[in-house]
Design an enzyme around this catalytic site. Structure first.
Site, PDB file in Angstrom:
ATOM      1  N   HIS A 261       0.841  -1.210   0.000  1.00 30.85           N
ATOM      2  CA  HIS A 261       0.000   0.000   0.000  1.00 30.85           C
ATOM      3  C   HIS A 261       0.874   1.258   0.000  1.00 30.85           C
ATOM      4  CE1 HIS A 261      -3.089  -2.679   2.244  1.00 30.85           C
ATOM      5  NE2 HIS A 261      -3.621  -2.426   1.077  1.00 30.85           N
TER       6      HIS A 261
ATOM      7  N   LYS B 154     -15.781  -7.354   6.282  1.00 32.40           N
ATOM      8  CA  LYS B 154     -14.494  -8.052   6.204  1.00 32.40           C
ATOM      9  C   LYS B 154     -13.998  -8.480   7.582  1.00 32.40           C
ATOM     10  CE  LYS B 154     -11.612  -7.121   2.572  1.00 32.40           C
ATOM     11  NZ  LYS B 154     -10.635  -6.352   1.782  1.00 32.40           N
TER      12      LYS B 154
ATOM     13  N   ARG C  44      -2.391  -5.674  -8.796  1.00 39.23           N
ATOM     14  CA  ARG C  44      -1.213  -6.505  -8.562  1.00 39.23           C
ATOM     15  C   ARG C  44      -1.057  -7.624  -9.563  1.00 39.23           C
ATOM     16  NH1 ARG C  44      -3.286  -7.630  -2.818  1.00 39.23           N
ATOM     17  NH2 ARG C  44      -5.108  -7.435  -4.146  1.00 39.23           N
TER      18      ARG C  44
ATOM     19  N   SER D 246      -3.454  -8.086   2.695  1.00 45.77           N
ATOM     20  CA  SER D 246      -3.533  -7.957   4.149  1.00 45.77           C
ATOM     21  C   SER D 246      -3.901  -9.299   4.769  1.00 45.77           C
ATOM     22  CB  SER D 246      -4.555  -6.882   4.517  1.00 45.77           C
ATOM     23  OG  SER D 246      -4.111  -5.635   4.049  1.00 45.77           O
TER      24      SER D 246
HETATM   25  N1  COA Z   1      -0.396  -4.067  -1.599  1.00 52.02           N
HETATM   26  C1  COA Z   1      -0.823  -4.987  -0.726  1.00 52.02           C
HETATM   27  N2  COA Z   1      -2.098  -5.348  -0.612  1.00 52.02           N
HETATM   28  C2  COA Z   1      -2.989  -4.742  -1.403  1.00 52.02           C
HETATM   29  C3  COA Z   1      -2.620  -3.769  -2.332  1.00 52.02           C
HETATM   30  C4  COA Z   1      -1.254  -3.428  -2.422  1.00 52.02           C
HETATM   31  N3  COA Z   1      -0.787  -2.539  -3.276  1.00 52.02           N
HETATM   32  N4  COA Z   1      -3.715  -3.361  -2.988  1.00 52.02           N
HETATM   33  C5  COA Z   1      -4.738  -4.055  -2.476  1.00 52.02           C
HETATM   34  N5  COA Z   1      -4.303  -4.897  -1.517  1.00 52.02           N
HETATM   35  C6  COA Z   1      -5.059  -5.891  -0.791  1.00 52.02           C
HETATM   36  C7  COA Z   1      -5.736  -5.361   0.412  1.00 52.02           C
HETATM   37  O1  COA Z   1      -4.886  -5.388   1.518  1.00 52.02           O
HETATM   38  C8  COA Z   1      -6.885  -6.321   0.527  1.00 52.02           C
HETATM   39  O2  COA Z   1      -6.482  -7.556   1.040  1.00 52.02           O
HETATM   40  P1  COA Z   1      -7.488  -8.461   1.862  1.00 52.02           P
HETATM   41  O3  COA Z   1      -8.690  -8.666   0.999  1.00 52.02           O
HETATM   42  O4  COA Z   1      -6.663  -9.665   2.087  1.00 52.02           O
HETATM   43  O5  COA Z   1      -7.824  -7.696   3.093  1.00 52.02           O
HETATM   44  C9  COA Z   1      -7.293  -6.526  -0.900  1.00 52.02           C
HETATM   45  O6  COA Z   1      -6.127  -6.347  -1.637  1.00 52.02           O
HETATM   46  C10 COA Z   1      -8.301  -5.540  -1.415  1.00 52.02           C
HETATM   47  O7  COA Z   1      -8.997  -4.991  -0.371  1.00 52.02           O
HETATM   48  P2  COA Z   1      -9.153  -3.439  -0.050  1.00 52.02           P
HETATM   49  O8  COA Z   1      -8.002  -2.634  -0.473  1.00 52.02           O
HETATM   50  O9  COA Z   1      -9.624  -3.315   1.352  1.00 52.02           O
HETATM   51  O10 COA Z   1     -10.243  -3.037  -0.978  1.00 52.02           O
HETATM   52  P3  COA Z   1     -11.606  -3.696  -1.124  1.00 52.02           P
HETATM   53  O11 COA Z   1     -11.585  -4.382  -2.409  1.00 52.02           O
HETATM   54  O12 COA Z   1     -12.021  -4.440   0.097  1.00 52.02           O
HETATM   55  O13 COA Z   1     -12.475  -2.397  -1.266  1.00 52.02           O
HETATM   56  C11 COA Z   1     -13.328  -0.276  -0.631  1.00 52.02           C
HETATM   57  C12 COA Z   1     -12.603  -1.549  -0.225  1.00 52.02           C
HETATM   58  C13 COA Z   1     -13.420   0.531   0.628  1.00 52.02           C
HETATM   59  C14 COA Z   1     -12.543   0.487  -1.676  1.00 52.02           C
HETATM   60  C15 COA Z   1     -14.713  -0.606  -1.224  1.00 52.02           C
HETATM   61  O14 COA Z   1     -15.328  -1.593  -0.459  1.00 52.02           O
HETATM   62  C16 COA Z   1     -15.616   0.619  -1.251  1.00 52.02           C
HETATM   63  O15 COA Z   1     -15.483   1.452  -2.107  1.00 52.02           O
HETATM   64  N6  COA Z   1     -16.550   0.708  -0.271  1.00 52.02           N
HETATM   65  C17 COA Z   1     -17.477   1.831  -0.163  1.00 52.02           C
HETATM   66  C18 COA Z   1     -18.872   1.434  -0.616  1.00 52.02           C
HETATM   67  C19 COA Z   1     -19.016   1.677  -2.079  1.00 52.02           C
HETATM   68  O16 COA Z   1     -18.916   2.789  -2.583  1.00 52.02           O
HETATM   69  N7  COA Z   1     -19.312   0.617  -2.816  1.00 52.02           N
HETATM   70  C20 COA Z   1     -19.504   0.719  -4.234  1.00 52.02           C
HETATM   71  C21 COA Z   1     -18.282   0.305  -4.986  1.00 52.02           C
HETATM   72  S1  COA Z   1     -18.511  -1.307  -5.650  1.00 52.02           S
END
Ligand code: COA
Length: 162
Positions: free
Chosen positions: A17, A41, A90, A128
Site C-alpha cells: 500500500h 471483512k 497486482r 492484508s
Molecule cells: N499491496 C498490498 N495489498 C494490497 C494492495 C497493495 N498494493 N492493494 C490491495 N491490496 C489488498 C488489500 O490489503 C486487501 O487484502 P485483503 O482482501 O486480504 O484484506 C485486498 O487487496 C483488497 O482490499 P481493499 O483494499 O480493502 O479493498 P476492497 O476491495 O475491500 O475495497 C473499498 C474496499 C473501501 C474500496 C470498497 O469496499 C468501497 O469502495 N466501499 C465503499 C462502498 C461503495 O462505494 N461501494 C460501491 C463500490 S462497488
C-alpha cells in the site's frame, strides 16, 4: 490541485500500500488515504488503530491525508472534489473485482475516474489477509509491513493465544 483518493480497508496497511501511495504522489498533488470501516471483512484492528498505524507508517511522506470514510465512495469523491480513485493492480486476479468497482463507481457518478497503479513486483503477491495469516502462526512479516504493523500484529496474536 490534483487530488487522488486511495480507498481501502487497510487491515493492516502493508508495504505494498505504501508503495502505491508513493507512486500516486508522482501523479497527484495530494493523496487522501480513505479508510473504510468494512465491517463485512471483520477487520482484526478497529478503524482508529488502522488509521494510527497508517499515520505512523507514512509520517515521512508529505502531501498525504488520512481520513475515515463511510458510505459510498462515489459520494465521498464528490465531497472531496477529488479527481480520481487510486487502486493498486497486482495481478490478473485483481482485474475482475477492480473492473466491477470502477464501473460501478462510474455508474454512480459519471465523472468518477479510477487510476490503476502497479506496485513494485516485490509486493505484487501481498494482501492484508496473507499477512494476518502468516503473523497468526508466528511467521516473520517484518519485511512486508511497516515496523508499527509488525509489532501490533505480534501483540494481537500473542493476546489471542492467552
Ligand atoms: N499491496 C498490498 N495489498 C494490497 C494492495 C497493495 N498494493 N492493494 C490491495 N491490496 C489488498 C488489500 O490489503 C486487501 O487484502 P485483503 O482482501 O486480504 O484484506 C485486498 O487487496 C483488497 O482490499 P481493499 O483494499 O480493502 O479493498 P476492497 O476491495 O475491500 O475495497 C473499498 C474496499 C473501501 C474500496 C470498497 O469496499 C468501497 O469502495 N466501499 C465503499 C462502498 C461503495 O462505494 N461501494 C460501491 C463500490 S462497488
Amino acid at each position: 490541485m490534483k487530488i487522488g483518493v486511495y480507498p481501502g480497508t487497510f487491515d493492516p496497511i502493508t508495504n505494498g500500500h505504501i508503495d502505491i501511495i508513493r507512486r500516486s504522489l508522482r501523479i497527484f498533488d495530494k493523496v487522501i488515504v480513505a479508510v473504510a470501516p468494512s465491517p463485512k471483512k471483520k477487520p482484526i484492528f478497529d478503524i482508529h488503530e488502522r488509521v494510527e498505524m497508517i499515520r505512523e507508517a507514512i509520517r515521512d511522506i508529505s502531501n498525504v491525508e488520512i481520513e475515515i470514510f463511510e458510505g459510498l465512495l462515489a459520494e465521498y469523491m464528490k465531497r472531496k472534489n477529488a479527481h480520481a480513485i487510486i487502486r493498486g493492480l497486482r495481478a490478473v486476479s485483481d482485474f475482475e473485482h477492480e473492473f466491477m468497482m470502477a464501473l460501478m463507481n462510474r455508474k454512480l457518478d459519471s465523472e468518477t475516474e479510477t487510476v490503476f497503479l502497479m506496485p513494485s513486483e516485490e509486493y505484487s503477491y501481498l494482501t492484508s489477509s496473507a499477512i494476518k495469516e502468516v503473523a497468526s502462526y508466528g511467521g516473520v512479516v517484518k519485511d512486508l509491513v511497516p515496523p508499527i504493523v509488525a509489532r501490533r500484529l505480534q501483540d494481537h496474536f500473542k493476546k489471542k493465544q492467552k
